[in-house]
Design a protein around this motif. Structure first.
Motif, PDB file in Angstrom:
ATOM      1  N   ARG A   1      97.811 -40.563   2.100  1.00 40.62           N
ATOM      2  CA  ARG A   1      99.258 -40.762   2.186  1.00 40.62           C
ATOM      3  C   ARG A   1     100.012 -40.094   1.038  1.00 40.62           C
ATOM      4  N   HIS A   2      99.304 -39.773  -0.031  1.00 39.49           N
ATOM      5  CA  HIS A   2      99.913 -39.023  -1.131  1.00 39.49           C
ATOM      6  C   HIS A   2      99.010 -37.854  -1.487  1.00 39.49           C
ATOM      7  N   LEU A   3      99.622 -36.671  -1.636  1.00 39.28           N
ATOM      8  CA  LEU A   3      98.879 -35.487  -2.051  1.00 39.28           C
ATOM      9  C   LEU A   3      99.634 -34.815  -3.187  1.00 39.28           C
ATOM     10  N   GLY A   4      98.944 -34.623  -4.297  1.00 47.22           N
ATOM     11  CA  GLY A   4      99.511 -33.894  -5.413  1.00 47.22           C
ATOM     12  C   GLY A   4      98.676 -32.666  -5.728  1.00 47.22           C
ATOM     13  N   LEU A   5      99.265 -31.494  -5.605  1.00 50.15           N
ATOM     14  CA  LEU A   5      98.640 -30.222  -5.970  1.00 50.15           C
ATOM     15  C   LEU A   5      99.547 -29.626  -7.040  1.00 50.15           C
ATOM     16  N   GLU A   6      99.172 -29.859  -8.302  1.00 49.92           N
ATOM     17  CA  GLU A   6     100.144 -29.747  -9.380  1.00 49.92           C
ATOM     18  C   GLU A   6      99.643 -28.884 -10.529  1.00 49.92           C
ATOM     19  N   ASN A   7     100.605 -28.631 -11.460  1.00 50.66           N
ATOM     20  CA  ASN A   7     100.275 -27.994 -12.736  1.00 50.66           C
ATOM     21  C   ASN A   7      99.640 -26.614 -12.541  1.00 50.66           C
ATOM     22  N   SER A   8     100.201 -25.850 -11.622  1.00 50.10           N
ATOM     23  CA  SER A   8      99.574 -24.581 -11.272  1.00 50.10           C
ATOM     24  C   SER A   8     100.531 -23.400 -11.429  1.00 50.10           C
ATOM     25  N   PRO A   9     100.017 -22.245 -11.883  1.00 48.57           N
ATOM     26  CA  PRO A   9     100.825 -21.035 -11.895  1.00 48.57           C
ATOM     27  C   PRO A   9     101.000 -20.438 -10.500  1.00 48.57           C
ATOM     28  N   MET A  10     100.202 -20.906  -9.531  1.00 50.81           N
ATOM     29  CA  MET A  10     100.338 -20.409  -8.154  1.00 50.81           C
ATOM     30  C   MET A  10     101.079 -21.429  -7.283  1.00 50.81           C
ATOM     31  N   GLN A  11     102.047 -22.132  -7.896  1.00 49.53           N
ATOM     32  CA  GLN A  11     102.750 -23.193  -7.189  1.00 49.53           C
ATOM     33  C   GLN A  11     103.515 -22.681  -5.975  1.00 49.53           C
ATOM     34  N   ASP A  12     104.050 -21.471  -6.049  1.00 49.09           N
ATOM     35  CA  ASP A  12     104.753 -20.909  -4.888  1.00 49.09           C
ATOM     36  C   ASP A  12     103.802 -20.686  -3.715  1.00 49.09           C
ATOM     37  N   GLU A  13     102.617 -20.161  -4.007  1.00 49.77           N
ATOM     38  CA  GLU A  13     101.645 -19.936  -2.946  1.00 49.77           C
ATOM     39  C   GLU A  13     101.171 -21.266  -2.350  1.00 49.77           C
ATOM     40  N   ILE A  14     101.024 -22.272  -3.208  1.00 52.67           N
ATOM     41  CA  ILE A  14     100.645 -23.598  -2.715  1.00 52.67           C
ATOM     42  C   ILE A  14     101.744 -24.154  -1.821  1.00 52.67           C
ATOM     43  N   ALA A  15     103.004 -23.987  -2.235  1.00 51.00           N
ATOM     44  CA  ALA A  15     104.124 -24.458  -1.419  1.00 51.00           C
ATOM     45  C   ALA A  15     104.125 -23.791  -0.049  1.00 51.00           C
ATOM     46  N   ALA A  16     103.832 -22.496  -0.012  1.00 52.62           N
ATOM     47  CA  ALA A  16     103.787 -21.786   1.266  1.00 52.62           C
ATOM     48  C   ALA A  16     102.674 -22.328   2.159  1.00 52.62           C
ATOM     49  N   ALA A  17     101.528 -22.662   1.553  1.00 52.33           N
ATOM     50  CA  ALA A  17     100.423 -23.218   2.329  1.00 52.33           C
ATOM     51  C   ALA A  17     100.758 -24.624   2.814  1.00 52.33           C
ATOM     52  N   VAL A  18     101.397 -25.407   1.961  1.00 51.78           N
ATOM     53  CA  VAL A  18     101.771 -26.776   2.326  1.00 51.78           C
ATOM     54  C   VAL A  18     102.804 -26.778   3.458  1.00 51.78           C
ATOM     55  N   ALA A  19     103.676 -25.789   3.454  1.00 54.08           N
ATOM     56  CA  ALA A  19     104.779 -25.758   4.426  1.00 54.08           C
ATOM     57  C   ALA A  19     104.295 -25.796   5.871  1.00 54.08           C
ATOM     58  N   GLY A  20     103.090 -25.294   6.122  1.00 56.16           N
ATOM     59  CA  GLY A  20     102.561 -25.312   7.481  1.00 56.16           C
ATOM     60  C   GLY A  20     101.331 -26.178   7.643  1.00 56.16           C
ATOM     61  N   ALA A  21     101.061 -27.033   6.664  1.00 53.53           N
ATOM     62  CA  ALA A  21      99.810 -27.793   6.656  1.00 53.53           C
ATOM     63  C   ALA A  21      99.884 -29.029   7.548  1.00 53.53           C
ATOM     64  N   PRO A  22      98.894 -29.244   8.406  1.00 54.60           N
ATOM     65  CA  PRO A  22      98.895 -30.410   9.283  1.00 54.60           C
ATOM     66  C   PRO A  22      98.932 -31.753   8.554  1.00 54.60           C
ATOM     67  N   VAL A  23      98.343 -31.822   7.344  1.00 52.70           N
ATOM     68  CA  VAL A  23      98.273 -33.101   6.639  1.00 52.70           C
ATOM     69  C   VAL A  23      99.651 -33.644   6.283  1.00 52.70           C
ATOM     70  N   VAL A  24     100.633 -32.756   6.129  1.00 49.03           N
ATOM     71  CA  VAL A  24     101.946 -33.168   5.641  1.00 49.03           C
ATOM     72  C   VAL A  24     102.606 -34.189   6.556  1.00 49.03           C
ATOM     73  N   ALA A  25     102.362 -34.090   7.833  1.00 47.27           N
ATOM     74  CA  ALA A  25     103.031 -34.969   8.790  1.00 47.27           C
ATOM     75  C   ALA A  25     102.718 -36.440   8.565  1.00 47.27           C
ATOM     76  N   ARG A  26     101.584 -36.751   7.943  1.00 53.96           N
ATOM     77  CA  ARG A  26     101.267 -38.162   7.735  1.00 53.96           C
ATOM     78  C   ARG A  26     101.418 -38.601   6.280  1.00 53.96           C
ATOM     79  N   LEU A  27     101.858 -37.694   5.418  1.00 55.59           N
ATOM     80  CA  LEU A  27     102.064 -38.060   4.022  1.00 55.59           C
ATOM     81  C   LEU A  27     103.337 -38.884   3.851  1.00 55.59           C
ATOM     82  N   GLU A  28     103.293 -39.772   2.864  1.00 52.70           N
ATOM     83  CA  GLU A  28     104.484 -40.496   2.450  1.00 52.70           C
ATOM     84  C   GLU A  28     105.089 -39.881   1.192  1.00 52.70           C
ATOM     85  N   SER A  29     104.243 -39.253   0.390  1.00 54.96           N
ATOM     86  CA  SER A  29     104.742 -38.580  -0.810  1.00 54.96           C
ATOM     87  C   SER A  29     103.941 -37.314  -1.058  1.00 54.96           C
ATOM     88  N   LEU A  30     104.627 -36.335  -1.644  1.00 50.43           N
ATOM     89  CA  LEU A  30     104.043 -35.029  -1.915  1.00 50.43           C
ATOM     90  C   LEU A  30     104.487 -34.592  -3.295  1.00 50.43           C
TER      91      LEU A  30
END
Length: 317
Positions: free
Chosen positions: A209-238
């Motif tokens: 229900r919570h996913l943190g992918l943090e403290n990274s210099p590739m945060q933009d690339e992570i955001a792009a991957a998260v934007a289409g990620a199936p897991v996001v639909a069931r998260l309560e916090s990101l």
């Protein structure tokens, strides 16, 4: 950012500090506090303080433990706290929460904290619901299995790829909360966005229900991957905080799947412009968006963190 102080609360309990100078005045109920066991900078060593703890505290009642400062593992006969705990596992039948590395800056930088193999601790304590680790030098982990573990958190300036892959391959059907401070390559953070695919696919951890992918210099690339990620639909916090999320990453989030179901989106410590932050807030009117302030007071328009050599993750050394 540095770690300036110690935990005062852990697993819903106040922290009681048990160190070399601790006297006989102890809490009457061992289950009423989270016990931080720490060494000084000289003798006695951590394992000696731990031995005294076992003598004077009813360990069978302890539900929450914190391994504080343990010194240099390169010293002859030095014992890693996890090893000592595993050896004493029968003394802790009700242990449910463990924090390894509650060490403040005056004791050691995050990147200097020496670890060894963390794997045995999960099997040694079958009721363990919460495992949090600070630091990553020498940290090793093999895939683990637990039906009890619900919260897993790594606070590092550089999380080794092998640890990320081991977590991804673990069998944790009831894991609800996962935080990975990925860090930078200079301090061992060699995971790639591709290594995060198992977390994003939504199949490995069905209770997440919570996913943190943090403290990274590739945060933009992570955001792009998260934007289409199936897991996001069931998260309560990101959380995509503590890194160098820029306008490019914000645009990826805005153009991806809806995030309006979230209770909270944490992106603090970023390099986004005020305009990008305003757009995120406007697109998520019912979501608590923690954007804090940009990490640079003179932040200007950036398409990626690489355009500004002064952009930095929150925790490295």
């Amino acid at each position: 950012m540095t770690v300036g102080g110690h935990l005062t609360e852990f697993a819903g309990l106040p922290v009681f500090d048990f160190g070399p100078e601790t006297g006989p005045d102890l809490p009457p109920d061992a289950a009423a506090v989270a016990w931080r066991i720490r060494a000084g900078f000289d003798e006695p060593w951590w394992e000696e303080v731990f031995g005294r703890f076992l003598e004077h505290v009813g360990a069978e009642r302890v539900t929450a433990l914190i391994a504080g400062h343990w010194g240099d593992l390169d010293e002859p006969d030095a014992v890693y706290p996890v090893e000592a705990l595993v050896q004493a596992r029968d003394r802790f039948p009700d242990l449910r929460a463990l924090f390894v590395g509650d060490v403040a800056t005056e004791e050691s930088e995050v990147s200097w904290l020496q670890h060894r193999d963390l794997t045995p601790v999960v099997g040694a304590f079958p009721l363990l619901e919460r495992l949090e680790v600070r630091g990553s030098v020498g940290l090793r982990l093999e895939p683990v299995a637990s039906t009890a573990l619900r919260r897993l958190r790594f606070e590092t300036g550089g999380l080794p790829r092998g640890v990320v892959q081991a977590v991804a391959a673990s069998d944790l059907p009831n894991l609800e909360h996962l935080d990975l401070w990925l860090g930078v390559a200079e301090y061992g953070g060699d995971a790639t966005v591709a290594d995060l695919a198992p977390f994003l696919g939504g199949e490995r951890f069905p209770a997440l229900r919570h996913l943190g992918l943090e403290n990274s210099p590739m945060q933009d690339e992570i955001a792009a991957a998260v934007a289409g990620a199936p897991v996001v639909a069931r998260l309560e916090s990101l959380s995509l905080a503590l890194g160098v999320l820029s306008d490019r990453g914000a645009e990826a989030l805005l153009s991806g799947q809806p995030l309006t179901h979230l209770r909270r989106l944490d992106v603090h410590h970023h390099v986004m412009t005020e305009e990008a932050v305003a757009r995120l807030r406007a697109a998520l009117p019912g979501v608590e968006v923690d954007a804090g302030a940009p990490q640079l007071e003179y932040a200007h328009v950036r398409n990626s963190w690489e355009e500004d050599p002064w952009a930095f993750v929150a925790v490295s050394e």
